[in-house]
Design a protein around this motif. Structure first.
Motif, PDB file in Angstrom:
ATOM      1  N   ARG A  75      22.717  69.209  24.768  1.00  0.00           N
ATOM      2  CA  ARG A  75      24.136  68.679  23.822  1.00  0.00           C
ATOM      3  C   ARG A  75      24.017  68.230  22.529  1.00  0.00           C
ATOM      4  N   ARG A  76      23.298  67.661  22.237  1.00  0.00           N
ATOM      5  CA  ARG A  76      23.006  67.866  20.572  1.00  0.00           C
ATOM      6  C   ARG A  76      23.327  69.168  19.559  1.00  0.00           C
ATOM      7  N   ARG A  77      22.658  70.161  20.003  1.00  0.00           N
ATOM      8  CA  ARG A  77      22.432  71.970  20.116  1.00  0.00           C
ATOM      9  C   ARG A  77      23.842  72.164  20.099  1.00  0.00           C
ATOM     10  N   TYR A  78      24.552  72.394  21.410  1.00  0.00           N
ATOM     11  CA  TYR A  78      25.227  72.678  21.477  1.00  0.00           C
ATOM     12  C   TYR A  78      27.112  72.124  21.272  1.00  0.00           C
ATOM     13  N   ARG A  79      26.479  70.615  20.484  1.00  0.00           N
ATOM     14  CA  ARG A  79      28.052  70.680  20.829  1.00  0.00           C
ATOM     15  C   ARG A  79      29.108  71.235  20.097  1.00  0.00           C
ATOM     16  N   HIS A  80      29.186  71.723  19.361  1.00  0.00           N
ATOM     17  CA  HIS A  80      30.046  72.061  18.537  1.00  0.00           C
ATOM     18  C   HIS A  80      30.874  73.008  19.499  1.00  0.00           C
ATOM     19  N   LEU A  81      29.810  74.107  20.395  1.00  0.00           N
ATOM     20  CA  LEU A  81      30.783  74.756  22.330  1.00  0.00           C
ATOM     21  C   LEU A  81      31.579  73.620  23.104  1.00  0.00           C
ATOM     22  N   GLY A  82      31.400  72.828  22.899  1.00  0.00           N
ATOM     23  CA  GLY A  82      32.141  72.147  23.914  1.00  0.00           C
ATOM     24  C   GLY A  82      33.350  72.042  23.492  1.00  0.00           C
ATOM     25  N   ARG A  83      34.058  71.108  24.784  1.00  0.00           N
ATOM     26  CA  ARG A  83      35.903  70.599  23.859  1.00  0.00           C
ATOM     27  C   ARG A  83      35.856  69.059  23.137  1.00  0.00           C
TER      28      ARG A  83
END
Length: 83
Positions: A75-83
């Motif tokens: 989640r930390r690594r890919y939080r920029h892709l989340g909503r």
């Protein structure tokens, strides 16, 4: 069922290589190794590496991985892709 197309299904003794535990079952596999069972009959013995007697899942010694830590890292690594 068609006749004469199925392999021979016969009693065999399965031996766990790591614990030495043996049990009688049926199988299509065979072996030149023979053992006399408690009923006085001689059966082929098949030695296998793992049975339910030694598998970590069945013995209760399975290790549980740190799944929560892996999820948080994802989640930390890919939080920029989340909503």
């Amino acid at each position: 069922m068609k006749r004469d197309i199925h392999p021979d299904y016969h009693p065999v003794v399965i031996r766990d290589a790591s614990t030495g535990q043996e049990f009688l079952t049926r199988s299509t596999a065979t072996s030149e190794d023979r053992v006399e069972w408690a009923d006085g009959v001689i059966y082929p013995r098949i030695t296998v590496d793992v049975t339910s007697e030694s598998h970590p899942f069945y013995t209760g010694v399975a290790r549980i991985r740190d799944v929560e830590g892996r999820v948080e890292r994802f989640r930390r690594r890919y939080r920029h892709l989340g909503r």
